[in-house]
Design a protein around this motif. Structure first.
Motif, PDB file in Angstrom:
ATOM      1  N   GLU A 176       0.910  -1.532   0.320  1.00  0.00           N
ATOM      2  CA  GLU A 176       0.004  -0.456  -0.134  1.00  0.00           C
ATOM      3  C   GLU A 176       0.356   1.348   0.529  1.00  0.00           C
ATOM      4  O   GLU A 176      -0.061   2.131  -0.165  1.00  0.00           O
ATOM      5  CB  GLU A 176      -1.097   0.231   1.250  1.00  0.00           C
ATOM      6  N   GLY A 177       2.430   0.957   0.507  1.00  0.00           N
ATOM      7  CA  GLY A 177       2.321   2.393   0.975  1.00  0.00           C
ATOM      8  C   GLY A 177       3.179   3.257   1.617  1.00  0.00           C
ATOM      9  O   GLY A 177       4.064   3.843   1.494  1.00  0.00           O
ATOM     10  N   ASP A 178       2.553   2.842   3.202  1.00  0.00           N
ATOM     11  CA  ASP A 178       2.562   3.054   4.007  1.00  0.00           C
ATOM     12  C   ASP A 178       3.361   2.693   5.276  1.00  0.00           C
ATOM     13  O   ASP A 178       4.844   3.340   5.766  1.00  0.00           O
ATOM     14  CB  ASP A 178       1.127   2.920   4.966  1.00  0.00           C
ATOM     15  N   TRP A 179       3.630   1.396   5.405  1.00  0.00           N
ATOM     16  CA  TRP A 179       4.749   1.194   5.845  1.00  0.00           C
ATOM     17  C   TRP A 179       6.153  -0.469   4.858  1.00  0.00           C
ATOM     18  O   TRP A 179       7.068  -0.293   5.675  1.00  0.00           O
ATOM     19  CB  TRP A 179       4.600  -0.265   7.248  1.00  0.00           C
ATOM     20  N   GLN A 180       5.435  -0.259   4.054  1.00  0.00           N
ATOM     21  CA  GLN A 180       6.419  -1.349   3.096  1.00  0.00           C
ATOM     22  C   GLN A 180       6.192   0.036   2.139  1.00  0.00           C
ATOM     23  O   GLN A 180       4.784  -0.082   1.635  1.00  0.00           O
ATOM     24  CB  GLN A 180       6.921  -2.355   2.740  1.00  0.00           C
ATOM     25  N   PRO A 181       7.134  -0.103   0.966  1.00  0.00           N
ATOM     26  CA  PRO A 181       7.319   0.944  -0.461  1.00  0.00           C
ATOM     27  C   PRO A 181       6.521   0.516  -1.816  1.00  0.00           C
ATOM     28  O   PRO A 181       6.675  -0.950  -0.911  1.00  0.00           O
ATOM     29  CB  PRO A 181       8.633   1.607  -0.869  1.00  0.00           C
ATOM     30  N   ALA A 182       5.624   0.936  -2.159  1.00  0.00           N
ATOM     31  CA  ALA A 182       4.854   0.405  -3.131  1.00  0.00           C
ATOM     32  C   ALA A 182       6.181   0.245  -4.584  1.00  0.00           C
ATOM     33  O   ALA A 182       6.670   0.804  -5.233  1.00  0.00           O
ATOM     34  CB  ALA A 182       4.266   0.707  -3.496  1.00  0.00           C
ATOM     35  N   GLN A 183       5.176  -1.188  -5.009  1.00  0.00           N
ATOM     36  CA  GLN A 183       6.463  -2.018  -5.980  1.00  0.00           C
ATOM     37  C   GLN A 183       6.041  -1.160  -7.137  1.00  0.00           C
ATOM     38  O   GLN A 183       6.958  -1.314  -8.107  1.00  0.00           O
ATOM     39  CB  GLN A 183       6.352  -2.760  -6.335  1.00  0.00           C
ATOM     40  N   ARG A 184       4.443  -0.571  -7.416  1.00  0.00           N
ATOM     41  CA  ARG A 184       3.983  -0.281  -8.756  1.00  0.00           C
ATOM     42  C   ARG A 184       4.314   1.635  -8.433  1.00  0.00           C
ATOM     43  O   ARG A 184       3.660   1.729  -7.445  1.00  0.00           O
ATOM     44  CB  ARG A 184       3.136  -0.346  -9.108  1.00  0.00           C
ATOM     45  N   PRO A 185       4.431   2.413  -9.897  1.00  0.00           N
ATOM     46  CA  PRO A 185       4.186   3.929  -9.202  1.00  0.00           C
ATOM     47  C   PRO A 185       2.401   3.933  -8.830  1.00  0.00           C
ATOM     48  O   PRO A 185       1.908   3.578  -9.383  1.00  0.00           O
ATOM     49  CB  PRO A 185       4.380   4.653 -10.317  1.00  0.00           C
ATOM     50  N   SER A 186       2.145   5.539  -8.507  1.00  0.00           N
ATOM     51  CA  SER A 186       0.693   5.400  -7.729  1.00  0.00           C
ATOM     52  C   SER A 186      -0.175   5.975  -9.234  1.00  0.00           C
ATOM     53  O   SER A 186      -1.489   5.558  -8.814  1.00  0.00           O
ATOM     54  CB  SER A 186       1.350   6.911  -6.585  1.00  0.00           C
ATOM     55  N   TRP A 187       0.596   6.503 -10.376  1.00  0.00           N
ATOM     56  CA  TRP A 187      -0.251   6.652 -11.525  1.00  0.00           C
ATOM     57  C   TRP A 187      -1.099   5.466 -11.323  1.00  0.00           C
ATOM     58  O   TRP A 187      -1.920   5.573 -11.708  1.00  0.00           O
ATOM     59  CB  TRP A 187       0.430   7.389 -12.142  1.00  0.00           C
ATOM     60  N   ASN A 188      -0.097   4.543 -11.431  1.00  0.00           N
ATOM     61  CA  ASN A 188      -1.641   3.169 -11.441  1.00  0.00           C
ATOM     62  C   ASN A 188      -2.967   2.960 -10.803  1.00  0.00           C
ATOM     63  O   ASN A 188      -3.615   1.709 -11.607  1.00  0.00           O
ATOM     64  CB  ASN A 188      -0.366   1.720 -11.905  1.00  0.00           C
ATOM     65  N   TYR A 189      -2.794   3.596  -9.913  1.00  0.00           N
ATOM     66  CA  TYR A 189      -4.380   3.770  -8.834  1.00  0.00           C
ATOM     67  C   TYR A 189      -5.042   4.797  -8.952  1.00  0.00           C
ATOM     68  O   TYR A 189      -5.441   5.175  -8.208  1.00  0.00           O
ATOM     69  CB  TYR A 189      -3.490   3.706  -7.389  1.00  0.00           C
ATOM     70  N   ARG A 190      -5.046   6.170 -10.036  1.00  0.00           N
ATOM     71  CA  ARG A 190      -5.155   7.210 -10.690  1.00  0.00           C
ATOM     72  C   ARG A 190      -6.194   6.751 -11.700  1.00  0.00           C
ATOM     73  O   ARG A 190      -5.481   7.062 -12.712  1.00  0.00           O
ATOM     74  CB  ARG A 190      -4.816   8.352 -10.685  1.00  0.00           C
ATOM     75  N   ALA A 191      -7.451   6.987 -11.818  1.00  0.00           N
ATOM     76  CA  ALA A 191      -8.376   6.614 -13.270  1.00  0.00           C
ATOM     77  C   ALA A 191      -8.049   7.822 -13.738  1.00  0.00           C
ATOM     78  O   ALA A 191      -7.740   8.084 -14.747  1.00  0.00           O
ATOM     79  CB  ALA A 191      -9.750   6.310 -12.485  1.00  0.00           C
ATOM     80  N   GLU A 192      -8.099   9.182 -13.193  1.00  0.00           N
ATOM     81  CA  GLU A 192      -7.618  10.725 -14.180  1.00  0.00           C
ATOM     82  C   GLU A 192      -5.996   9.881 -14.827  1.00  0.00           C
ATOM     83  O   GLU A 192      -6.311  10.676 -15.756  1.00  0.00           O
ATOM     84  CB  GLU A 192      -7.438  10.965 -13.200  1.00  0.00           C
ATOM     85  N   ASP A 193      -5.528   9.376 -14.405  1.00  0.00           N
ATOM     86  CA  ASP A 193      -3.921   9.466 -15.055  1.00  0.00           C
ATOM     87  C   ASP A 193      -3.615   8.003 -16.096  1.00  0.00           C
ATOM     88  O   ASP A 193      -2.861   7.789 -16.582  1.00  0.00           O
ATOM     89  CB  ASP A 193      -2.739   9.040 -14.164  1.00  0.00           C
ATOM     90  N   GLY A 194      -5.067   7.723 -16.361  1.00  0.00           N
ATOM     91  CA  GLY A 194      -4.909   6.398 -17.090  1.00  0.00           C
ATOM     92  C   GLY A 194      -4.553   4.987 -16.643  1.00  0.00           C
ATOM     93  O   GLY A 194      -4.390   4.503 -17.124  1.00  0.00           O
ATOM     94  N   GLY A 195      -4.294   5.350 -14.807  1.00  0.00           N
ATOM     95  CA  GLY A 195      -4.369   3.495 -14.455  1.00  0.00           C
ATOM     96  C   GLY A 195      -5.817   3.225 -14.338  1.00  0.00           C
ATOM     97  O   GLY A 195      -6.700   3.135 -14.821  1.00  0.00           O
ATOM     98  N   GLY A 196      -5.431   1.808 -13.648  1.00  0.00           N
ATOM     99  CA  GLY A 196      -6.690   0.784 -13.515  1.00  0.00           C
ATOM    100  C   GLY A 196      -5.847  -0.403 -13.289  1.00  0.00           C
ATOM    101  O   GLY A 196      -4.743  -0.569 -15.195  1.00  0.00           O
ATOM    102  N   ILE A 197      -5.680  -1.725 -13.340  1.00  0.00           N
ATOM    103  CA  ILE A 197      -5.655  -2.948 -14.053  1.00  0.00           C
ATOM    104  C   ILE A 197      -5.737  -4.010 -14.784  1.00  0.00           C
ATOM    105  O   ILE A 197      -5.598  -4.257 -16.299  1.00  0.00           O
ATOM    106  CB  ILE A 197      -5.676  -4.173 -12.452  1.00  0.00           C
TER     107      ILE A 197
END
Length: 383
Positions: A176-197
């Motif tokens: 999630e990025g709080d207690w360990q850094p995320a392995q993927r950039p945060s834009w992957n989880y923002r629809a407005e930046d074209g994110g989403g699996i």
């Protein structure tokens, strides 16, 4: 010996995928091997021109690898007549505009997928490239994975007979990025930046299914956000507006059914991060990134369901490993070599912007299927 130098504007090479797979393991690896040997004493020599927004990061990459051409001015790079190809590995939301500029400048285009955030834009890019007479290519790297190449060998050899079903599992736990850094950039989880699996992975599944088993004719999907709150690269919390899991059922041309689960919120209990099980009348196979195992009809055991006693069979031991039988190069590099040969020699090529638009279409229909709670037809795209 003659050398055909091809200058390639590479936009997005300070990002993880653009840097690792496309610059270092593809174009720089091609240069390290002496270029692409054409077999007649001549070679194709790629010359990267690094493009991005951060002057400091571009300069650092160029210095690290002994490159002297980089710029933060995309328009100036595209206006350079010495530049032959534009490559794009930016965030998805920025891709269509940059590709339009490249096509208008008369450059051949090679880009990551998805090619756009919607099928309308993706088809427009394909039409623009066709009308401009420039060559285009879209990364479809999973076709070049050793495991899937072995699977293709089985298909071409008639191993399966009639294919009944394909079951795919892809994913891993992205912190999630709080207690360990995320392995993927945060834009992957923002629809407005074209994110989403779904936007990321359904284009992959489209070309894998299309190339190996048949065109996708219907899609029924459930798309969700399992982890709604994450932390970005600076430790700042944000609400995830894009999906992190997508569960899809695809009916293929010819009647086979594919079921593929994609998730960034799943812990791995598989041999590899992606695996496909293919079941046919004559035999079955399980293929991953590198391995492929088979079980032929004649060697299929006769399991009997009995929940009252412990299982005595080692089911995994009943499968046979498919040998490599060849050297497998990096998949991104292998496709880069084919595209460069296509540009220089006009050799056959089928992974163009129209093929990329099919992937965008499937992602768009998958999201719509989930929103509407129904199965949707997948119309054939054309220019």
């Amino acid at each position: 010996m003659t050398r055909e130098t091809v200058r390639i504007a590479m936009n997005g090479v300070t990002g993880r995928m653009g840097y690792n797979q496309h610059l270092v393991r593809s174009l720089l690896a091609i240069r390290e091997q002496g270029g692409i040997d054409l077999g007649d004493g001549s070679t194709i020599w790629p010359e990267p021109v690094l493009v991005g927004r951060s002057e400091a990061r571009l300069a650092a990459v160029a210095r690290r690898h002994g490159l002297d051409a980089w710029s933060t001015d995309l328009d100036a790079v595209l206006a350079d007549p010495a530049v032959d190809i534009y490559f794009d590995a930016q965030v998805t939301a920025a891709r269509a505009e940059a590709v339009r500029k490249a096509v208008a400048a008369g450059k051949h285009v090679y880009c990551e997928k998805p090619t756009a955030t919607g099928v309308t834009d993706a088809l427009e890019l394909a039409r623009l490239a066709r009308d401009a007479g420039v060559k285009s290519g879209v990364v479809q790297d999973k076709l070049f994975l050793p495991g899937l190449r072995k699977l293709k060998r089985l298909i071409d050899g008639g191993f399966f007979g009639r294919v009944l079903s394909i079951r795919g599992e892809f994913g891993y736990w992205v912190f999630e990025g709080d207690w360990q850094p995320a392995q993927r950039p945060s834009w992957n989880y923002r629809a407005e930046d074209g994110g989403g699996i779904a936007a990321d992975m359904f284009p992959h599944w489209e070309y894998v299914l299309h190339e190996l088993f048949g065109a996708v004719r219907t899609v029924q999907a459930h798309v969700t956000t399992h982890i709604p709150r994450r932390w970005d690269e600076h430790g700042k919390p944000y609400e995830a507006s894009a999906d992190d899991a997508a569960y899809g059922v695809f009916e293929l041309e010819g009647g086979a059914v594919a079921q593929i689960n994609s998730s960034w919120a799943v812990r791995v209990d598989r041999d590899e991060l992606v695996e496909f099980q293919v079941d046919g009348v004559e035999g079955s196979a399980v293929a991953g990134l590198r391995r492929c195992r088979v079980q032929h009809r004649a060697a299929t055991p006769r399991p009997v369901w009995n929940p009252d006693i412990p299982a005595t069979e080692d089911f995994r031991a009943q499968w046979q490993e498919v040998p490599d039988n060849e050297e497998f190069d990096n998949g991104f590099k292998a496709q880069w070599e084919l595209f460069l040969r296509h540009v220089v020699l006009d050799e056959p090529w089928r992974w163009d912007l129209l093929a990329g638009a099919r992937g965008v279409q499937l992602a768009e229909l998958g999201l719509r299927s989930s929103a509407e709670g129904r199965r949707l037809d997948v119309p054939e795209l054309s220019l």
